[in-house]
Design a protein around this motif. Sequence first.
Motif, PDB file in Angstrom:
ATOM      1  N   PRO A  13       0.810  -1.223   0.000  1.00  0.00           N
ATOM      2  CA  PRO A  13       0.000   0.000   0.000  1.00  0.00           C
ATOM      3  C   PRO A  13       0.841   1.269   0.000  1.00  0.00           C
ATOM      4  O   PRO A  13       2.032   1.251   0.305  1.00  0.00           O
ATOM      5  CB  PRO A  13      -0.798  -0.124   1.305  1.00  0.00           C
ATOM      6  N   PHE A  14       0.202   2.366  -0.343  1.00  0.00           N
ATOM      7  CA  PHE A  14       0.772   3.719  -0.262  1.00  0.00           C
ATOM      8  C   PHE A  14       2.027   3.889  -1.101  1.00  0.00           C
ATOM      9  O   PHE A  14       2.832   4.782  -0.849  1.00  0.00           O
ATOM     10  CB  PHE A  14       1.089   4.112   1.188  1.00  0.00           C
ATOM     11  N   GLY A  15       2.254   3.031  -2.076  1.00  0.00           N
ATOM     12  CA  GLY A  15       3.432   3.158  -2.925  1.00  0.00           C
ATOM     13  C   GLY A  15       4.750   2.950  -2.202  1.00  0.00           C
ATOM     14  O   GLY A  15       5.777   3.492  -2.617  1.00  0.00           O
ATOM     15  N   LEU A  16       4.738   2.185  -1.113  1.00  0.00           N
ATOM     16  CA  LEU A  16       5.976   1.911  -0.377  1.00  0.00           C
ATOM     17  C   LEU A  16       6.928   1.087  -1.244  1.00  0.00           C
ATOM     18  O   LEU A  16       6.490   0.263  -2.041  1.00  0.00           O
ATOM     19  CB  LEU A  16       5.662   1.168   0.924  1.00  0.00           C
ATOM     20  N   PRO A  17       8.246   1.287  -1.076  1.00  0.00           N
ATOM     21  CA  PRO A  17       9.211   0.612  -1.957  1.00  0.00           C
ATOM     22  C   PRO A  17       9.523  -0.830  -1.510  1.00  0.00           C
ATOM     23  O   PRO A  17      10.670  -1.195  -1.306  1.00  0.00           O
ATOM     24  CB  PRO A  17      10.454   1.496  -1.847  1.00  0.00           C
ATOM     25  N   PHE A  18       8.487  -1.649  -1.347  1.00  0.00           N
ATOM     26  CA  PHE A  18       8.660  -3.043  -0.956  1.00  0.00           C
ATOM     27  C   PHE A  18       7.978  -3.937  -1.977  1.00  0.00           C
ATOM     28  O   PHE A  18       6.940  -3.577  -2.530  1.00  0.00           O
ATOM     29  CB  PHE A  18       8.041  -3.324   0.420  1.00  0.00           C
ATOM     30  N   SER A  19       8.555  -5.106  -2.180  1.00  0.00           N
ATOM     31  CA  SER A  19       7.872  -6.103  -3.006  1.00  0.00           C
ATOM     32  C   SER A  19       6.738  -6.693  -2.166  1.00  0.00           C
ATOM     33  O   SER A  19       6.728  -6.552  -0.939  1.00  0.00           O
ATOM     34  CB  SER A  19       8.855  -7.196  -3.435  1.00  0.00           C
ATOM     35  N   PRO A  20       5.764  -7.373  -2.792  1.00  0.00           N
ATOM     36  CA  PRO A  20       4.693  -7.985  -2.002  1.00  0.00           C
ATOM     37  C   PRO A  20       5.205  -8.979  -0.954  1.00  0.00           C
ATOM     38  O   PRO A  20       4.663  -9.050   0.152  1.00  0.00           O
ATOM     39  CB  PRO A  20       3.835  -8.686  -3.062  1.00  0.00           C
ATOM     40  N   ASP A  21       6.281  -9.716  -1.277  1.00  0.00           N
ATOM     41  CA  ASP A  21       6.842 -10.651  -0.304  1.00  0.00           C
ATOM     42  C   ASP A  21       7.474  -9.912   0.881  1.00  0.00           C
ATOM     43  O   ASP A  21       7.324 -10.329   2.031  1.00  0.00           O
ATOM     44  CB  ASP A  21       7.874 -11.564  -0.958  1.00  0.00           C
ATOM     45  N   GLN A  22       8.191  -8.827   0.603  1.00  0.00           N
ATOM     46  CA  GLN A  22       8.782  -8.040   1.687  1.00  0.00           C
ATOM     47  C   GLN A  22       7.694  -7.420   2.558  1.00  0.00           C
ATOM     48  O   GLN A  22       7.814  -7.377   3.780  1.00  0.00           O
ATOM     49  CB  GLN A  22       9.685  -6.946   1.113  1.00  0.00           C
ATOM     50  N   TRP A  23       6.620  -6.949   1.919  1.00  0.00           N
ATOM     51  CA  TRP A  23       5.517  -6.361   2.664  1.00  0.00           C
ATOM     52  C   TRP A  23       4.868  -7.404   3.581  1.00  0.00           C
ATOM     53  O   TRP A  23       4.591  -7.130   4.744  1.00  0.00           O
ATOM     54  CB  TRP A  23       4.493  -5.761   1.707  1.00  0.00           C
ATOM     55  N   MET A  24       4.655  -8.623   3.069  1.00  0.00           N
ATOM     56  CA  MET A  24       4.063  -9.674   3.892  1.00  0.00           C
ATOM     57  C   MET A  24       5.002 -10.068   5.024  1.00  0.00           C
ATOM     58  O   MET A  24       4.557 -10.371   6.127  1.00  0.00           O
ATOM     59  CB  MET A  24       3.710 -10.895   3.047  1.00  0.00           C
ATOM     60  N   TYR A  25       6.309 -10.050   4.775  1.00  0.00           N
ATOM     61  CA  TYR A  25       7.274 -10.322   5.847  1.00  0.00           C
ATOM     62  C   TYR A  25       7.115  -9.307   6.970  1.00  0.00           C
ATOM     63  O   TYR A  25       7.104  -9.670   8.145  1.00  0.00           O
ATOM     64  CB  TYR A  25       8.700 -10.305   5.293  1.00  0.00           C
ATOM     65  N   LEU A  26       7.004  -8.034   6.613  1.00  0.00           N
ATOM     66  CA  LEU A  26       6.843  -6.993   7.628  1.00  0.00           C
ATOM     67  C   LEU A  26       5.524  -7.154   8.383  1.00  0.00           C
ATOM     68  O   LEU A  26       5.467  -6.953   9.598  1.00  0.00           O
ATOM     69  CB  LEU A  26       6.936  -5.609   6.982  1.00  0.00           C
ATOM     70  N   ILE A  27       4.464  -7.535   7.666  1.00  0.00           N
ATOM     71  CA  ILE A  27       3.165  -7.758   8.320  1.00  0.00           C
ATOM     72  C   ILE A  27       3.271  -8.920   9.307  1.00  0.00           C
ATOM     73  O   ILE A  27       2.807  -8.824  10.451  1.00  0.00           O
ATOM     74  CB  ILE A  27       2.072  -8.049   7.262  1.00  0.00           C
ATOM     75  N   VAL A  28       3.876 -10.030   8.873  1.00  0.00           N
ATOM     76  CA  VAL A  28       4.019 -11.200   9.746  1.00  0.00           C
ATOM     77  C   VAL A  28       4.894 -10.859  10.947  1.00  0.00           C
ATOM     78  O   VAL A  28       4.587 -11.243  12.090  1.00  0.00           O
ATOM     79  CB  VAL A  28       4.580 -12.407   8.960  1.00  0.00           C
ATOM     80  N   LEU A  29       5.980 -10.138  10.735  1.00  0.00           N
ATOM     81  CA  LEU A  29       6.865  -9.741  11.832  1.00  0.00           C
ATOM     82  C   LEU A  29       6.124  -8.859  12.836  1.00  0.00           C
ATOM     83  O   LEU A  29       6.228  -9.050  14.049  1.00  0.00           O
ATOM     84  CB  LEU A  29       8.097  -9.026  11.284  1.00  0.00           C
ATOM     85  N   ALA A  30       5.357  -7.899  12.332  1.00  0.00           N
ATOM     86  CA  ALA A  30       4.594  -7.016  13.225  1.00  0.00           C
ATOM     87  C   ALA A  30       3.556  -7.813  14.014  1.00  0.00           C
ATOM     88  O   ALA A  30       3.389  -7.593  15.219  1.00  0.00           O
ATOM     89  CB  ALA A  30       3.919  -5.908  12.420  1.00  0.00           C
ATOM     90  N   CYS A  31       2.872  -8.743  13.351  1.00  0.00           N
ATOM     91  CA  CYS A  31       1.887  -9.578  14.044  1.00  0.00           C
ATOM     92  C   CYS A  31       2.561 -10.449  15.095  1.00  0.00           C
ATOM     93  O   CYS A  31       2.037 -10.604  16.209  1.00  0.00           O
ATOM     94  CB  CYS A  31       1.125 -10.452  13.051  1.00  0.00           C
TER      95      CYS A  31
END
Length: 191
Positions: A13-31
């Motif tokens: 989201p929001f045009g962040l410079p992450f690939s979908p896999d990197q974004w999901m990694y950050l989501i999983v880490l935050a959770c």
Amino acid sequence: GVQGINIFKPDTPFGLPFSPDQWMYLIVLACAVLMFILARNLVNSRIGRAMMAIRDQPLAADTMGINSAHTKAITFGISALYVGLAGALHAIIFEFVSPDSFRFELSIALLVGAVVGGIATLGGAVVGGFFVQFIEKYADAATKVVTQTVHLPIELEPWTIYGIVLIVLMYTMPMGIAGGAKSLWRRWRAT
């Protein structure tokens, strides 16, 4: 049904410079961090102490006035919350979910991780997770090294190394790796 459900991985989201896999990694880490903070707070709370009392001595917990049925129902609900979140993240990451996604081997791996890490500690869950994740790779590599260097009369399988490591860990650290580390720390501080 048996065919399962396909799920599409969300875009960053929001045009962040992450690939979908990197974004999901950050989501999983935050959770994971959030759920560990909640678990630590739960363990240190009144209901957490009641859970531990029921786990250790159910009859004594009943005698102290702890409502076992109520506490067990709360425990079941909390565990359902954790497992539901983990299952949802698993489905999003793999973009597919079916009844065949969760085999009997996964149940055994979760049990082994819990026992090896240490049942009664939050740190043991992390250690057990790393153990389950990495032991298969290292057991396979160790099997290849042993079969190339030592000529055995039988063929060595990776599960043999895995079993030997489990037996050694259970013999040397009966309370799991986290419990063994805590025991070593206490001995070191006492000297």
